[in-house]
Write a protein that holds these residues in place. Structure first.
Motif, PDB file in Angstrom:
ATOM      1  N   ARG A 143      -4.989 -33.223 -52.539  1.00 37.54           N
ATOM      2  CA  ARG A 143      -6.066 -33.966 -53.198  1.00 37.54           C
ATOM      3  C   ARG A 143      -6.884 -33.068 -54.130  1.00 37.54           C
ATOM      4  O   ARG A 143      -7.219 -33.444 -55.255  1.00 37.54           O
ATOM      5  CB  ARG A 143      -6.966 -34.601 -52.148  1.00 37.54           C
ATOM      6  CG  ARG A 143      -8.076 -35.474 -52.713  1.00 37.54           C
ATOM      7  CD  ARG A 143      -8.955 -36.014 -51.596  1.00 37.54           C
ATOM      8  NE  ARG A 143      -9.581 -34.939 -50.830  1.00 37.54           N
ATOM      9  CZ  ARG A 143      -9.229 -34.606 -49.582  1.00 37.54           C
ATOM     10  NH1 ARG A 143      -8.278 -35.266 -48.962  1.00 37.54           N
ATOM     11  NH2 ARG A 143      -9.832 -33.612 -48.953  1.00 37.54           N
ATOM     12  N   THR A 144      -7.211 -31.850 -53.675  1.00 37.42           N
ATOM     13  CA  THR A 144      -8.011 -30.946 -54.498  1.00 37.42           C
ATOM     14  C   THR A 144      -7.258 -30.530 -55.752  1.00 37.42           C
ATOM     15  O   THR A 144      -7.838 -30.413 -56.833  1.00 37.42           O
ATOM     16  CB  THR A 144      -8.397 -29.695 -53.687  1.00 37.42           C
ATOM     17  OG1 THR A 144      -9.074 -30.096 -52.500  1.00 37.42           O
ATOM     18  CG2 THR A 144      -9.314 -28.785 -54.493  1.00 37.42           C
ATOM     19  N   ALA A 145      -5.942 -30.318 -55.615  1.00 40.11           N
ATOM     20  CA  ALA A 145      -5.133 -29.951 -56.777  1.00 40.11           C
ATOM     21  C   ALA A 145      -5.087 -31.092 -57.785  1.00 40.11           C
ATOM     22  O   ALA A 145      -5.129 -30.861 -59.004  1.00 40.11           O
ATOM     23  CB  ALA A 145      -3.721 -29.579 -56.334  1.00 40.11           C
ATOM     24  N   ILE A 146      -5.002 -32.326 -57.296  1.00 45.43           N
ATOM     25  CA  ILE A 146      -5.010 -33.475 -58.198  1.00 45.43           C
ATOM     26  C   ILE A 146      -6.341 -33.543 -58.945  1.00 45.43           C
ATOM     27  O   ILE A 146      -6.386 -33.846 -60.144  1.00 45.43           O
ATOM     28  CB  ILE A 146      -4.747 -34.775 -57.418  1.00 45.43           C
ATOM     29  CG1 ILE A 146      -3.329 -34.758 -56.846  1.00 45.43           C
ATOM     30  CG2 ILE A 146      -4.940 -36.003 -58.313  1.00 45.43           C
ATOM     31  CD1 ILE A 146      -3.035 -35.893 -55.903  1.00 45.43           C
ATOM     32  N   THR A 147      -7.428 -33.233 -58.248  1.00 45.39           N
ATOM     33  CA  THR A 147      -8.733 -33.191 -58.904  1.00 45.39           C
ATOM     34  C   THR A 147      -8.726 -32.165 -60.034  1.00 45.39           C
ATOM     35  O   THR A 147      -9.262 -32.412 -61.120  1.00 45.39           O
ATOM     36  CB  THR A 147      -9.832 -32.841 -57.886  1.00 45.39           C
ATOM     37  OG1 THR A 147      -9.857 -33.833 -56.857  1.00 45.39           O
ATOM     38  CG2 THR A 147     -11.192 -32.781 -58.555  1.00 45.39           C
ATOM     39  N   VAL A 151      -9.555 -33.143 -63.742  1.00 50.15           N
ATOM     40  CA  VAL A 151     -10.717 -32.528 -64.384  1.00 50.15           C
ATOM     41  C   VAL A 151     -10.309 -31.867 -65.689  1.00 50.15           C
ATOM     42  O   VAL A 151     -10.955 -32.048 -66.732  1.00 50.15           O
ATOM     43  CB  VAL A 151     -11.376 -31.490 -63.443  1.00 50.15           C
ATOM     44  CG1 VAL A 151     -12.342 -30.596 -64.221  1.00 50.15           C
ATOM     45  CG2 VAL A 151     -12.130 -32.193 -62.328  1.00 50.15           C
ATOM     46  N   CYS A 152      -9.217 -31.109 -65.652  1.00 51.56           N
ATOM     47  CA  CYS A 152      -8.756 -30.438 -66.870  1.00 51.56           C
ATOM     48  C   CYS A 152      -8.384 -31.455 -67.939  1.00 51.56           C
ATOM     49  O   CYS A 152      -8.776 -31.322 -69.106  1.00 51.56           O
ATOM     50  CB  CYS A 152      -7.558 -29.541 -66.553  1.00 51.56           C
ATOM     51  SG  CYS A 152      -7.984 -28.062 -65.604  1.00 51.56           S
ATOM     52  N   GLY A 153      -7.627 -32.479 -67.552  1.00 49.53           N
ATOM     53  CA  GLY A 153      -7.203 -33.477 -68.518  1.00 49.53           C
ATOM     54  C   GLY A 153      -8.361 -34.232 -69.123  1.00 49.53           C
ATOM     55  O   GLY A 153      -8.457 -34.400 -70.349  1.00 49.53           O
ATOM     56  N   GLN A 154      -9.280 -34.688 -68.275  1.00 48.48           N
ATOM     57  CA  GLN A 154     -10.392 -35.496 -68.769  1.00 48.48           C
ATOM     58  C   GLN A 154     -11.384 -34.683 -69.579  1.00 48.48           C
ATOM     59  O   GLN A 154     -11.900 -35.148 -70.595  1.00 48.48           O
ATOM     60  CB  GLN A 154     -11.114 -36.160 -67.585  1.00 48.48           C
ATOM     61  CG  GLN A 154     -10.340 -37.288 -66.961  1.00 48.48           C
ATOM     62  CD  GLN A 154      -9.946 -38.326 -67.994  1.00 48.48           C
ATOM     63  OE1 GLN A 154     -10.780 -38.923 -68.649  1.00 48.48           O
ATOM     64  NE2 GLN A 154      -8.653 -38.547 -68.140  1.00 48.48           N
ATOM     65  N   SER A 155     -11.672 -33.454 -69.141  1.00 51.54           N
ATOM     66  CA  SER A 155     -12.632 -32.635 -69.877  1.00 51.54           C
ATOM     67  C   SER A 155     -12.084 -32.258 -71.239  1.00 51.54           C
ATOM     68  O   SER A 155     -12.803 -32.291 -72.248  1.00 51.54           O
ATOM     69  CB  SER A 155     -12.991 -31.382 -69.074  1.00 51.54           C
ATOM     70  OG  SER A 155     -11.838 -30.616 -68.782  1.00 51.54           O
ATOM     71  N   THR A 328     -15.745 -36.553 -62.776  1.00 50.28           N
ATOM     72  CA  THR A 328     -14.476 -36.359 -62.074  1.00 50.28           C
ATOM     73  C   THR A 328     -14.694 -35.659 -60.745  1.00 50.28           C
ATOM     74  O   THR A 328     -14.098 -36.040 -59.725  1.00 50.28           O
ATOM     75  CB  THR A 328     -13.507 -35.551 -62.951  1.00 50.28           C
ATOM     76  OG1 THR A 328     -13.280 -36.247 -64.170  1.00 50.28           O
ATOM     77  CG2 THR A 328     -12.178 -35.342 -62.236  1.00 50.28           C
ATOM     78  N   MET A 329     -15.527 -34.641 -60.725  1.00 50.44           N
ATOM     79  CA  MET A 329     -15.786 -33.920 -59.471  1.00 50.44           C
ATOM     80  C   MET A 329     -16.510 -34.813 -58.464  1.00 50.44           C
ATOM     81  O   MET A 329     -16.181 -34.823 -57.275  1.00 50.44           O
ATOM     82  CB  MET A 329     -16.582 -32.650 -59.757  1.00 50.44           C
ATOM     83  CG  MET A 329     -15.773 -31.609 -60.542  1.00 50.44           C
ATOM     84  SD  MET A 329     -16.612 -30.029 -60.729  1.00 50.44           S
ATOM     85  CE  MET A 329     -17.944 -30.478 -61.845  1.00 50.44           C
TER      86      MET A 329
END
Length: 480
Positions: A143-147, A151-155, A328-329
């Motif tokens: 789950r944390t890796a998906i975050t 996060v990288c994609g959306q930011s 996202t976070m």
């Protein structure tokens, strides 16, 4: 491919380490980076090559190619190794960037973006496969890796207009292609050093691969989706009516073939039987249509109506980036504690509010502070909706199938991008004015309201809140 519910296991609570998730995420930024920067650069491209209908095909070529190739990229990654396919995508990104930089005409630039589209299509599906492979090998939670991926994609997607504006305003539109080269080089270095679990081991023989790839299914899938995208894109100008019946016929043939072949490229029976997955893909299509209405419409409006430079337009969109990262976070924690429904309710409600603001604020006379506040609100749905939908896909698919499922997720996103272009043509016209942007805002309001009702009424929201290891029985795959 058979899409199945991820079976519950007893796993280590520790997350996938950042050297794995970060390496995978570094490649996934190439897609949102290129997709968002082009919105600012298209004005400069039109100025150099002429404001003809061909210029719009620069964007469409990338989106059509990515939509078609993303599911195949996930399938190829599962067969040949996610890392191998991931690296091949980086090579294609570099090739497309170099061809585009020195393109002597619009045709060459369109071809460059086709190469670029193929390259960026492979990264998210295979990043997800690598993360899941590591998690299963070492019994970690993913789950944390998906975050990290989201996060990288959306930011980067939100930051793209700002970065693109700075680059275009300083160095010209070609600079949005230059930035791909160092990113691809660093990603290649990181991904070759990372432990990616089972992904990348023992590729099949050529004969076995050709048998397993389901070439007939792919040969039907590609024209079905491509002609659909061509038809959608043509709605803004001279309608290509011929493409619609071709798309329908090949799509029907594809479904019939996939239902009966023993090794389908896409198991349509399982896809439609997995109601949680099919509902998530439907939400993704509508959400991304609204997303790209914002990211294509507002930067162009800022340049045409507010007469901003590309740099000023990009900076005005900057709050979207910052709020997207924070959202996202927070959305990841919301998903972990309360589940997908609450996460998506927050994101969809924020999308509704953002649409109302776009539709009601008199932007040609509004102070810049008001525009910045509107941009900040629009960052909220980006974070919550994407973390909710991508976690749902991870929860309702197996490690072997998650790459293809995420590929379908990306396909829905890029169909949404082309629908957004059509929507803006119908609501705002060729030149975006205040009234046109208001009409686009009301479209977002209507879609957000439909999504909100759908989330409230849905019975397919994956694992129960707070416990990803005990799947909700309503989300368990129902095989036909």
């Amino acid at each position: 491919m058979t899409l199945t519910q991820n079976q519950p296991t007893t796993e280590d609570k520790r997350p996938v380490p950042f050297d794995v998730s970060g390496a995978a995420a570094s490649g996934t930024v190439l897609q949102p980076l290129n997709s968002s920067m082009i919105a600012v650069a298209i004005v400069g491209i039109a100025a150099q090559f002429g404001a003809s209908a061909s210029v719009s095909w620069v964007i469409s070529a990338m989106y059509i190619t990515t939509a078609v190739c993303a599911p195949m990229a996930g399938r190829l990654g599962a067969m040949f190794g996610a890392r191998r396919v991931f690296i091949a995508g980086l090579v294609l990104v570099c090739a497309g960037s170099l061809v585009g930089t020195f393109a002597p005409g619009i045709g060459w630039l369109i071809a460059a973006y086709v190469l670029l589209g193929i390259g960026i299509s492979v990264h998210m599906p295979n990043a997800m496969t690598m993360v899941r492979s590591y998690a299963e090998k070492y019994r970690r939670q993913s789950r944390t890796a998906i975050t990290t991926l989201v996060v990288c994609g959306q930011s980067v997607a939100a930051l793209g207009p700002t970065l693109g504006g700075l680059l275009v305003g300083t160095f010209g539109w070609q600079s949005i292609l230059w930035v791909n080269l160092p990113v691809a080089a660093l990603t290649g270095f990181f991904i070759l050093r990372a432990d990616v679990g089972f992904a990348g081991d023992r590729p099949p023989s050529v004969r076995a691969a050709l048998h397993a790839i389901d070439m007939t299914g792919i040969a039907l899938f590609v024209p079905a989706l491509t002609t659909l995208m061509v038809f959608l894109v043509s709605l803004r100008a001279s309608i290509a009516w011929w493409a619609l019946p071709v798309s329908v016929v090949t799509a029907v043939a594809f479904v019939l073939w996939e239902r009966h072949t023993p090794e389908p490229f896409l198991d349509v029976r399982a896809l439609f039987g997995n109601r949680a997955l099919s509902a998530t893909l439907g939400r993704t299509l509508l959400t991304y249509t609204c997303f790209y209405c914002v990211f294509f419409g507002i930067p162009q409006w800022l340049q045409y109506v507010r007469e901003m430079t590309p740099i000023e337009a990009g900076l005005t969109m900057l709050p979207v980036a910052g709020v997207s990262v924070i959202a996202t976070m927070i959305g990841s924690r919301t998903y972990r504690r309360y589940g997908a429904r609450t996460t998506l309710l927050i994101g969809t409600a924020a999308l509704l509010v953002g649409g109302i603001l776009i539709a009601s604020v008199e932007k040609s006379t509004a102070p810049i502070l008001v525009l910045l506040l509107v941009a900040a609100v629009l960052g909220i749905p980006n974070g919550f909706n994407n973390i909710g939908n991508q976690n749902l896909i991870n929860a309702v698919t197996s490690v072997d199938d998650v790459g293809t499922a995420i590929g379908m997720y990306r396909t829905m996103a890029f169909i949404g991008a082309n629908l957004a272009v059509v929507v803006m043509q119908l609501t705002a016209g060729a030149t975006i004015t205040d009234d046109g942007l208001h009409s686009t805002g009301w479209f977002i309001v209507v879609v957000a309201a439909v999504l909100l009702v759908g989330v409230v009424m849905s019975k397919n929201m994956g694992p129960r809140p707070g416990n990803a290891l005990r799947p909700d029985r309503t989300a368990v795959d129902q095989k036909a």
